[in-house]
Design an enzyme around this catalytic site. Structure first.
Site, short mmCIF file in Angstrom:
data_model
loop_
_atom_site.label_atom_id
_atom_site.label_comp_id
_atom_site.label_asym_id
_atom_site.label_seq_id
_atom_site.Cartn_x
_atom_site.Cartn_y
_atom_site.Cartn_z
N ASP A 184 24.77 16.00 14.37
CA ASP A 184 23.34 16.12 14.65
C ASP A 184 23.19 17.11 15.79
O ASP A 184 23.78 16.93 16.86
CB ASP A 184 22.74 14.77 15.05
CG ASP A 184 22.62 13.81 13.88
OD1 ASP A 184 22.63 14.28 12.73
OD2 ASP A 184 22.53 12.60 14.12
N ASP A 206 15.58 9.31 5.15
CA ASP A 206 15.61 8.44 6.32
C ASP A 206 14.66 7.28 6.03
O ASP A 206 13.46 7.48 5.83
CB ASP A 206 15.14 9.18 7.57
CG ASP A 206 16.07 10.33 7.95
OD1 ASP A 206 17.27 10.25 7.62
OD2 ASP A 206 15.60 11.29 8.58
#
Length: 274
Positions: free
Chosen positions: A11, A130
């Protein structure tokens, strides 16, 4: 039998690899190119590289960082964040990515998934989801496409903008739609378990893995090798993604592969025999 893939996730925010807990409490985890090279040597099967604020900040992903990372690795690289049209996907693939991950843009414009898969092949298109467990009694927005809306039996709903914006979309229904649109894989992250180190949301992973015809990558919650084992055995995931346990040295890719191999999970050896 197809081997199960072990995929470290990088990330990235402002050019640095970071890791948070349930998408908040972010801390620095290193340089993306250096970490990519390290995981390549460690025997990772693939890498996922996500610019976690590109969509929420309405900016483009950093192509120069992707170029640097792609020069360091010789395993498939998936890149996501900030791509809004087919031309963005093309630039990312030309910069060195093997696959692109579409999340916010795919939800806002599902036809982008179809167009990108037609242009570059479904093998190059990953739809990232998500999702968070639906909270009883909570009010959620009504999506533009009513066929994707939450209903009485919905268990998980979709967020965009790096987990910042609820969409009122049923995650299971959206996963099926992504499959129909031509996605080659689904990268499924539980916002409830992300960074908690307590294991994946196995119910969600299994429900979506069993509902689609394409591979599902389980993400969010790995704290020990047994969690990855559960994701492939109980959750029926085709691949497992992890960040915290790898970035901070808790376990190596080799540790995880040895653990899975000892339990009969087909994996690509870290050091193949000649």
């Amino acid at each position: 039998m197809l081997t199960k893939r072990i995929i470290p996730c990088l990330d990235v925010d402002q050019g640095r690899v970071v890791k948070g807990i349930s998408f908040v409490n972010i801390r620095d985890a290193g340089d993306p190119a250096e970490l990519a090279a390290f995981y390549d040597r460690e025997g990772a099967d693939e890498l996922v590289f996500l610019d976690i604020t590109a969509s929420s900040d309405a900016r483009n992903i950093m192509l120069n960082v992707v170029e640097q990372v792609s020069e360091q690795v010789f395993i498939p690289l998936t890149v996501g964040g900030g791509m809004r049209e087919v031309a963005d996907v093309r630039r990312m693939l030309e910069a060195g990515a093997d696959k692109v991950s579409l999340n916010t843009a795919a939800v806002q414009n599902p036809e982008l998934v179809a167009a990108a898969s037609q242009h570059f092949g479904s093998q190059a298109i990953v739809v990232a989801i998500d999702a968070e467990a639906v909270k009883p009694g909570a009010e959620y927005p009504a999506p533009a496409d009513a066929s994707l809306a939450l209903h009485a039996e919905s268990r998980w709903q979709v967020y965009i903008h790096g987990g910042r914006t609820p969409m009122g979309i049923d995650a299971l229904v959206w996963a099926k739609r992504a499959d129909e649109l031509g996605a080659g894989e689904i990268l499924l992250t539980s916002m409830n378990t992300d960074g908690q180190l307590t294991g994946y949301d196995l119910d969600m992973v299994r429900a979506i893995s069993d509902a689609v015809s394409i591979p599902v990558i389980a993400s969010g919650g790995a704290g020990e090798p047994e969690h990855l084992h559960q994701a492939v055995k109980t959750g029926h995931a085709d691949a497992v993604l992890a960040a915290s346990i790898f970035h901070f040295g808790t376990f190596s890719v080799g540790d995880v592969k040895d653990y899975l191999a000892e339990r009969g999970v087909p994996i690509r050896p870290v050091h193949p025999s000649n």
